[in-house]
Write a protein that holds these residues in place. Structure first.
Motif, mmCIF file in Angstrom:
data_model
loop_
_atom_site.group_PDB
_atom_site.id
_atom_site.type_symbol
_atom_site.label_atom_id
_atom_site.label_comp_id
_atom_site.label_asym_id
_atom_site.label_seq_id
_atom_site.Cartn_x
_atom_site.Cartn_y
_atom_site.Cartn_z
ATOM 1 N N TYR A 204 -3.435 -14.716 -5.487
ATOM 2 C CA TYR A 204 -2.217 -13.962 -5.785
ATOM 3 C C TYR A 204 -2.215 -12.581 -5.130
ATOM 4 N N PHE A 205 -3.340 -11.942 -5.079
ATOM 5 C CA PHE A 205 -3.402 -10.602 -4.490
ATOM 6 C C PHE A 205 -4.797 -10.384 -3.905
ATOM 7 N N PRO A 206 -4.970 -9.444 -3.004
ATOM 8 C CA PRO A 206 -3.958 -8.484 -2.546
ATOM 9 C C PRO A 206 -2.893 -9.127 -1.665
ATOM 10 N N LYS A 207 -1.664 -8.692 -1.857
ATOM 11 C CA LYS A 207 -0.547 -9.157 -1.034
ATOM 12 C C LYS A 207 -0.155 -8.007 -0.117
ATOM 13 N N THR A 208 -0.483 -8.161 1.142
ATOM 14 C CA THR A 208 -0.318 -7.043 2.080
ATOM 15 C C THR A 208 0.886 -7.191 3.002
ATOM 16 N N ASP A 209 1.552 -8.312 2.968
ATOM 17 C CA ASP A 209 2.762 -8.450 3.777
ATOM 18 C C ASP A 209 3.973 -8.205 2.889
ATOM 19 N N GLY A 210 5.013 -7.647 3.470
ATOM 20 C CA GLY A 210 6.164 -7.242 2.687
ATOM 21 C C GLY A 210 6.960 -8.413 2.132
ATOM 22 N N VAL A 211 7.564 -8.193 0.986
ATOM 23 C CA VAL A 211 8.477 -9.163 0.381
ATOM 24 C C VAL A 211 9.896 -8.668 0.648
ATOM 25 N N MET A 212 10.705 -9.497 1.291
ATOM 26 C CA MET A 212 12.040 -9.087 1.723
ATOM 27 C C MET A 212 13.130 -9.822 0.943
ATOM 28 N N PHE A 213 14.323 -9.245 0.988
ATOM 29 C CA PHE A 213 15.523 -9.877 0.443
ATOM 30 C C PHE A 213 16.386 -10.266 1.636
ATOM 31 N N GLU A 214 16.374 -11.538 1.971
ATOM 32 C CA GLU A 214 16.982 -11.967 3.230
ATOM 33 C C GLU A 214 18.229 -12.814 3.092
ATOM 34 N N GLN A 215 18.347 -13.583 2.023
ATOM 35 C CA GLN A 215 19.424 -14.558 1.949
ATOM 36 C C GLN A 215 20.779 -13.897 1.729
ATOM 37 N N ALA A 216 21.793 -14.431 2.413
ATOM 38 C CA ALA A 216 23.147 -13.899 2.273
ATOM 39 C C ALA A 216 24.133 -14.864 2.885
ATOM 40 N N ASN A 217 25.380 -14.715 2.510
ATOM 41 C CA ASN A 217 26.473 -15.472 3.100
ATOM 42 C C ASN A 217 27.318 -14.472 3.879
ATOM 43 N N THR B 260 -2.899 -5.780 -6.343
ATOM 44 C CA THR B 260 -3.063 -5.357 -4.943
ATOM 45 C C THR B 260 -3.587 -3.932 -4.868
ATOM 46 N N THR B 261 -3.130 -3.086 -5.771
ATOM 47 C CA THR B 261 -3.558 -1.676 -5.758
ATOM 48 C C THR B 261 -5.033 -1.520 -6.102
ATOM 49 N N VAL B 262 -5.529 -2.308 -7.053
ATOM 50 C CA VAL B 262 -6.910 -2.116 -7.509
ATOM 51 C C VAL B 262 -7.903 -3.023 -6.769
ATOM 52 N N ALA B 263 -7.410 -4.014 -6.027
ATOM 53 C CA ALA B 263 -8.322 -4.956 -5.367
ATOM 54 C C ALA B 263 -9.222 -4.235 -4.376
ATOM 55 N N SER B 264 -10.518 -4.476 -4.494
ATOM 56 C CA SER B 264 -11.523 -3.929 -3.569
ATOM 57 C C SER B 264 -11.544 -2.405 -3.542
ATOM 58 N N ASP B 265 -11.100 -1.770 -4.605
ATOM 59 C CA ASP B 265 -11.096 -0.296 -4.651
ATOM 60 C C ASP B 265 -11.589 0.146 -6.034
ATOM 61 N N GLN B 266 -12.844 0.499 -6.102
ATOM 62 C CA GLN B 266 -13.452 0.849 -7.378
ATOM 63 C C GLN B 266 -12.792 2.069 -8.001
ATOM 64 N N THR B 267 -12.435 3.050 -7.161
ATOM 65 C CA THR B 267 -11.798 4.257 -7.691
ATOM 66 C C THR B 267 -10.453 3.938 -8.312
ATOM 67 N N ALA B 268 -9.658 3.069 -7.628
ATOM 68 C CA ALA B 268 -8.362 2.680 -8.171
ATOM 69 C C ALA B 268 -8.537 1.888 -9.464
ATOM 70 N N GLN B 269 -9.585 1.081 -9.551
ATOM 71 C CA GLN B 269 -9.849 0.339 -10.773
ATOM 72 C C GLN B 269 -10.172 1.293 -11.923
ATOM 73 N N ASP B 270 -10.980 2.287 -11.635
ATOM 74 C CA ASP B 270 -11.304 3.279 -12.668
ATOM 75 C C ASP B 270 -10.049 4.008 -13.132
ATOM 76 N N LEU B 271 -9.170 4.319 -12.166
ATOM 77 C CA LEU B 271 -7.930 5.015 -12.501
ATOM 78 C C LEU B 271 -7.042 4.134 -13.370
ATOM 79 N N ALA B 272 -6.964 2.845 -13.039
ATOM 80 C CA ALA B 272 -6.144 1.926 -13.836
ATOM 81 C C ALA B 272 -6.667 1.830 -15.255
ATOM 82 N N ARG B 273 -7.973 1.792 -15.397
ATOM 83 C CA ARG B 273 -8.552 1.728 -16.736
ATOM 84 C C ARG B 273 -8.194 2.987 -17.535
#
Length: 844
Positions: free
Chosen positions: A580-593, A799-812
């Motif tokens: 599920y993560f990290p998801k590093t490619d952008g998610v877009m809103f593309e569909q339209a008529n 995605t923010t906390v994956a592979s980043d110990q400092t970000a994990q500590d901050l989330a906690r």
């Protein structure tokens, strides 16, 4: 020696005797039943079992009983003498559908497989008694399912050749034969890479759902082949240098030379799914129209082959350049010799996606049950009697939907009983139905074994109805779903019976409504989720983008355009890997008529005060711009500065009529030229400020949502990403205020914006920016209720906390653990609970 001579003489005698009895039978039939000449001709040619039964009931049959019995025994003898393919081994190495196979140059007898489980695997023959294959190594490098594979021929640098794989992440990964990670990755396609072919001098040809084919050499895209109007499902490089072929969902095949389309082949009535080279001047194609066609490169179709009863997915040619094999949605692999289907092998899986012919003549096929099966006609490589029986038992346990097979309209009361199987079949693969109690069983005639083999139980016949049927277009269905493709547009109906294959139903729905094939997985998963898994037969893996699969009314406007993401199947819940993560490619809103957007703009413009109206020139400019950005790769010229200026001017219309223009801007910023112009250093700040002004909490909900979506789509270009990273603090602060607005579409857009920021920041040391992402996501989760928005916020956190110990500590320290714990048990949709558990695991 004497024994050999005796066997040869016996075979010769048998063949002569068989020929003699054939002539006798024909003579006796004609003499006894001359008034029935047409019926007799049909029977002796083995085409119509019903007429044979009618003849047997007549008085002529009693004269032929003994001759017919002898003829049957001799036919069985001859069928046994003729080589037929039998199971060699089953390889359960993949966890999901096997979508591609290719014969390897090294080691000898090896082949490569790729799968929806995101892996490729190299298989080498082993010397064990089971005559099977051993996995040499597993390759990983794609962020989503792998859909195709080919071998790049050896050269001085890589004497063992290279492996090329294409995937749903839009990338092509190149591997050596002995390393699990890619040597390099080719980027350039804008959608799933679904077909690959290699040629001389290291040339690689790729085809994609983005409607283009690309030619690669030395890690670079040398040219883009544009001309198809739909997904390119098949490509092949002809032996003659410079000639290439592409087959498409637009039903055509194109011949290319030096990047230019030299010829377009028409004839197929549905998507072209596979291509195979016969010689320098001939090739084969297979299609969803259930036919195989033989073509000359000059343009003529010289032969059409029919035998399959459903979509044909793949085709491969034997070394003799004449005989070939094919696989399809009718659960079969078929062997063709001299233009005739001489053998039909059924598999206990709905979709037989791919095939390849090994150097020793054996056949490897991959199917939707994740199993690779190898078949051989060499007696010393055929599986043991026990394994053959196991395979036959698996086949017998399968369930068959008559709507997808060649079983016809079934009326149980008219079917014969088991005694019907005492009569031999008249061609390999012939299907016969019998009534066994209240059940209907299907059997297939095997010429090689001279017997009827059970291939499954038939369910969902035309005379069977469910107790809770829904009428749609005069037919009864178990379910009729309402699908909203884009807000404000008309809803579409998706009828479905539980006996149908979800993937086949999804494909037909997309094709009928002219929707992108990129939505195939999400529509199929939507069906599975909303029918609570009530499918017949072996369950199809519930693979697909987790940014899809909304309940009841599924709006595809908000889904990822990249097609990347993770599977949410039961199997994955057992796996240690996190997809599920990290998801590093952008998610877009593309569909339209596009036509509806322009129509709405003109309607509002006509009712606006004179001083606020857009001129006809501006309206025409916006219409042309929209056509260009909604049809990439088409003949439309690229956006010009006048069109972009018109868009910018129109975006300042009064807030009560500006939303169609914002919808155009949302779509336009995905185009590289528009993205670069509007998101440049000076203009970009103005764009941000204007969009933020529309996102005021007291503003109009439609404008808030479209402004958020426009910001999300800005991430599709380099200039847009740079702009939004520079303006991050202001943008996220204003966006976070919209969490208080009670609107699920706004919440999904907000969650997507946070997720795109998290993806850009992954792997970067900017702790302050990550802290803001964690804070905004955490705040939003306090008020957001929509499950899709919750899921995207969870992916953003992961995605923010994956592979980043400092970000994990901050989330906690922010108490994220306790805040999201309530989502860990959510099972509807299951991806929310699964993703939450993985985030909590990161924060342990």
């Amino acid at each position: 020696m004497n024994n050999q001579k005796h066997n040869i003489n016996s075979h010769i005698f048998t063949c002569v005797l068989l020929k003699y009895f054939t002539n006798v039978v024909w003579s006796v039939y004609v003499q006894i039943s001359r008034p029935r000449r047409s019926v007799v001709r049909t029977v002796t040619r083995g085409r119509d079992v019903a007429d044979a039964h009618a003849l047997k009931r007549s008085g002529t049959a009693k004269y032929l009983t003994r001759i017919g019995s002898t003829f049957t025994e001799l036919s069985g003898c001859l069928g046994t003498m003729a080589n037929s393919y039998k199971l060699r081994c089953s390889i359960p190495g993949h966890e999901m559908d096997v979508r591609g196979l290719a014969t390897a140059v090294f080691p000898e007898g090896a082949f490569v497989s790729v799968s929806r489980d995101r892996t490729g695997r190299v298989w080498v023959p082993n010397s064990s008694p089971d005559k099977g294959f051993t996995e040499m190594h597993c390759m990983s490098g794609h962020s989503n399912f792998v859909s195709c594979v080919c071998i790049i021929q050896p050269n001085e640098t890589y004497p063992r050749g290279l492996i090329a794989t294409g995937g749903n992440d839009n990338n092509i990964c190149i591997f050596t034969m002995d390393q699990p990670q890619p040597l390099f990755t080719l980027k350039g396609h804008n959608n799933t890479v679904c077909t690959l072919s290699s040629g001389k001098f290291g040339t690689l040809l790729s085809g994609s759902w983005d409607t283009t084919a690309r030619v690669w050499l030395n890690e670079k895209c040398m040219m883009t082949l544009q001309g198809h109007s739909a997904a390119v499902w098949a490509v092949i490089i002809l032996p003659e240098q410079g000639l290439m072929l592409s087959g498409s969902a637009d039903k055509t095949i194109k011949l290319w030379k030096a990047g230019r389309c030299e010829k377009t082949f028409t004839g197929h009535e549905d998507c072209v799914r596979g291509l195979a080279v016969i010689s320098n001047t001939e090739f084969l194609s297979c299609s969803n129209d259930s036919s195989i066609r033989r073509w000359l490169v000059t343009g003529e179709c010289v032969q059409v082959y029919y035998s399959h009863t459903n979509y044909i997915y793949s085709i491969d040619v034997f070394p003799n350049g004449q005989d070939f094999i094919s696989t399809g949605e009718d659960r079969t692999v078929r062997i063709w010799r001299n233009g005739e289907c001489v053998q039909t092998i059924r598999l206990p899986a709905q979709s037989v996606w791919c095939c390849c012919i090994l150097p020793n003549g054996d056949i490897a096929v991959g199917a939707s049950d994740g199993i690779i099966r190898v078949f051989s006609e060499a007696h010393d490589r055929i599986a043991s009697a026990e394994d053959l029986q196991t395979f036959e038992d698996e086949l017998a346990k399968a369930t068959i939907d008559p709507k997808t097979g060649d079983l016809g309209d079934i009326k149980t009361e008219d079917l014969p009983g088991r005694e019907h199987l005492s009569e031999p079949g008249n061609r390999d693969g012939q299907t016969r139905l019998i009534k066994e109690g209240q059940n209907v069983e299907a059997y297939q005639w095997s010429v090689g074994d001279a017997r009827w083999v059970k291939i499954g139980d038939v369910v969902g016949g035309s005379n069977q109805q469910t107790s809770k049927c829904v009428m749609y277009e005069g037919k009864e269905y178990d379910y009729v779903f309402t699908i909203d493709v884009n807000e404000g547009g008309p809803s579409m109906k998706l009828p479905y019976n539980i006996s149908e294959d979800p993937w086949l139903t999804a494909h037909n729905f997309l094709q009928k409504n002219d929707l992108s094939p990129m939505f195939l997985d999400q529509v199929a998963n939507f069906i599975i989720e909303n029918t609570k898994g009530h499918v017949v037969g072996p369950a199809q893996p519930t693979g697909g983008d987790p940014f899809t699969g909304q309940k009841n009314n599924a709006s595809f406007t908000s889904f990822s355009s990249t097609g990347s993401g993770a599977y949410s199947s039961a199997d994955l819940r057992q796996r240690a890997t996190n997809s599920y993560f990290p998801k590093t490619d952008g998610v877009m809103f593309e569909q339209a008529n596009a036509s509806q957007i322009i129509a709405k703009l003109k309607e509002l413009n006509a009712a606006a005060p004179q001083e606020q109206k857009l001129s006809e020139d501006v309206l025409e400019s916006l219409s042309r711009l929209l056509s260009t950005v909604c049809a990439p790769g088409a003949t439309e010229p690229p956006p010009n500065i006048q069109q972009i200026n018109s868009l910018w001017k129109a975006s300042h219309l009064p807030e009560d009529i500006v939303f169609p223009v914002l919808d155009i801007m949302r779509l336009a910023v995905r185009h590289p030229q528009v993205n670069e112009t509007l998101c440049g250093e000076a203009e970009g700040v103005q764009l941000c400020n204007h969009l933020l002004s529309l996102m005021r909490p007291e503003g109009r909900a439609a404008n808030q949502m479209l402004a958020l979506r426009t910001l999300c789509n800005c991430f599709s270009g380099r200039q847009g990403r740079s702009l939004l990273l520079a303006q991050r603090e202001t943008v996220l602060s204003r966006a976070a205020d919209l969490a208080a607005v009670c609107n699920k579409n706004i919440h999904i857009a907000l969650a997507t914006l946070v997720l795109n920021y998290a993806g850009c920041l992954h792997g970067q040391p900017d702790l302050e920016a990550k802290a803001q992402c964690l804070s905004v996501a955490s705040r939003a989760l306090e008020t957001v209720q929509d499950k899709e928005a919750v899921f995207r916020l969870l992916v953003a956190l992961g995605t923010t906390v994956a592979s980043d110990q400092t970000a994990q500590d901050l989330a906690r320290s922010l108490g994220v653990n306790s805040q999201i714990l309530k989502y860990s048990t959510v099972s509807d949709p299951s991806k929310v609970g699964e993703c939450c558990q993985l985030v909590l695991k990161q924060l342990q």
